[in-house]
Design a protein around this motif. Structure first.
Motif, mmCIF file in Angstrom:
data_model
loop_
_atom_site.group_PDB
_atom_site.id
_atom_site.type_symbol
_atom_site.label_atom_id
_atom_site.label_comp_id
_atom_site.label_asym_id
_atom_site.label_seq_id
_atom_site.Cartn_x
_atom_site.Cartn_y
_atom_site.Cartn_z
ATOM 1 N N MET A 28 -3.017 2.233 8.325
ATOM 2 C CA MET A 28 -3.413 2.419 6.941
ATOM 3 C C MET A 28 -3.376 3.894 6.589
ATOM 4 O O MET A 28 -3.629 4.748 7.436
ATOM 5 N N ARG A 29 -3.077 4.171 5.319
ATOM 6 C CA ARG A 29 -3.003 5.554 4.835
ATOM 7 C C ARG A 29 -3.379 5.574 3.359
ATOM 8 O O ARG A 29 -3.048 4.636 2.633
ATOM 9 N N GLY A 64 -3.089 7.345 -0.483
ATOM 10 C CA GLY A 64 -2.044 8.011 -1.259
ATOM 11 C C GLY A 64 -2.487 9.368 -1.777
ATOM 12 O O GLY A 64 -2.068 9.779 -2.845
ATOM 13 N N THR A 100 -3.989 9.228 -5.283
ATOM 14 C CA THR A 100 -4.776 7.998 -5.365
ATOM 15 C C THR A 100 -5.602 7.772 -4.107
ATOM 16 O O THR A 100 -5.231 8.192 -3.020
ATOM 17 N N THR A 124 -11.004 -2.043 8.112
ATOM 18 C CA THR A 124 -9.596 -2.342 8.389
ATOM 19 C C THR A 124 -9.520 -3.530 9.335
ATOM 20 O O THR A 124 -10.514 -3.903 9.945
ATOM 21 N N GLN A 158 -6.284 4.706 -3.208
ATOM 22 C CA GLN A 158 -5.953 3.356 -2.773
ATOM 23 C C GLN A 158 -5.230 3.420 -1.426
ATOM 24 O O GLN A 158 -4.430 4.319 -1.182
ATOM 25 N N ALA A 159 -5.523 2.455 -0.582
ATOM 26 C CA ALA A 159 -4.937 2.425 0.755
ATOM 27 C C ALA A 159 -3.621 1.659 0.764
ATOM 28 O O ALA A 159 -3.468 0.647 0.083
ATOM 29 N N MET A 160 -2.678 2.191 1.548
ATOM 30 C CA MET A 160 -1.416 1.504 1.818
ATOM 31 C C MET A 160 -1.481 1.028 3.264
ATOM 32 O O MET A 160 -2.145 1.666 4.083
ATOM 33 N N SER A 161 -0.790 -0.033 3.578
ATOM 34 C CA SER A 161 -0.902 -0.592 4.914
ATOM 35 C C SER A 161 0.413 -1.220 5.351
ATOM 36 O O SER A 161 1.186 -1.700 4.528
ATOM 37 N N THR A 162 0.638 -1.203 6.666
ATOM 38 C CA THR A 162 1.730 -2.008 7.199
ATOM 39 C C THR A 162 1.304 -3.468 7.051
ATOM 40 O O THR A 162 0.137 -3.759 6.789
ATOM 41 N N LEU A 163 2.205 -4.391 7.212
ATOM 42 C CA LEU A 163 1.896 -5.799 6.918
ATOM 43 C C LEU A 163 2.037 -6.703 8.144
ATOM 44 O O LEU A 163 2.589 -7.786 8.067
ATOM 45 N N ASN A 165 -3.129 -3.070 11.578
ATOM 46 C CA ASN A 165 -2.203 -2.385 10.694
ATOM 47 C C ASN A 165 -2.533 -0.905 10.561
ATOM 48 O O ASN A 165 -3.705 -0.509 10.605
#
Length: 124
Positions: free
Chosen positions: A37-38, A40, A61, A31, A63-68, A35
């Motif tokens: 990260m989480r 799904g 999922t 990372t 796949q990672a989601m992230s703030t930007l 940000n």
């Protein structure tokens, strides 16, 4: 899928009522350290038909989601444990907790203890 087994410390019958176990499924990822990260993924209870036993399965999922937010220029990448949505389950030291997760996932857990005292709510 890989199987993870959690054997909880033994507690006397009735003593375990004030405890919960939080199951956390995730994986180590690189990372930016800035940000949030989480994944799904979620942990879902599944009944073991004919046995009256519940096991847990990680679905969704990976796949990672992230703030930007923009990290500082030249900031080094950091390895961190990134998890999906955790699940709290009842504490029961008489049966192991079994979790099935996709390959590459880790299962972590923590034990929550309720306060020995209760507070009375005010009427309005």
């Amino acid at each position: 899928m890989e199987r993870f087994v959690i054997v909880l410390p033994e507690k006397a019958r009735g003593e375990d009522e004030g405890f919960m176990v939080e199951l956390i499924a995730g994986k180590m990822m690189m990372t930016d350290g800035v940000n949030l990260m989480r994944l799904g993924s979620v942990i879902e209870p599944r009944p073991l038909k004919g046995w009256g036993y519940t096991y847990y399965e990680v679905t969704g999922t990976s796949q990672a989601m992230s703030t930007l937010m923009a990290p500082p220029e030249g900031a080094p990448m950091v390895e961190a444990f990134v998890s999906g949505k955790p699940l709290k389950v009842r504490y029961n030291s008489r049966l192991p907790i079994v979790v099935y997760a996709p390959k590459g996932f880790e299962i972590k857990y923590r034990i929550w203890k309720a306060s020995d005292t209760t507070e009375t709510a005010e009427k309005e």
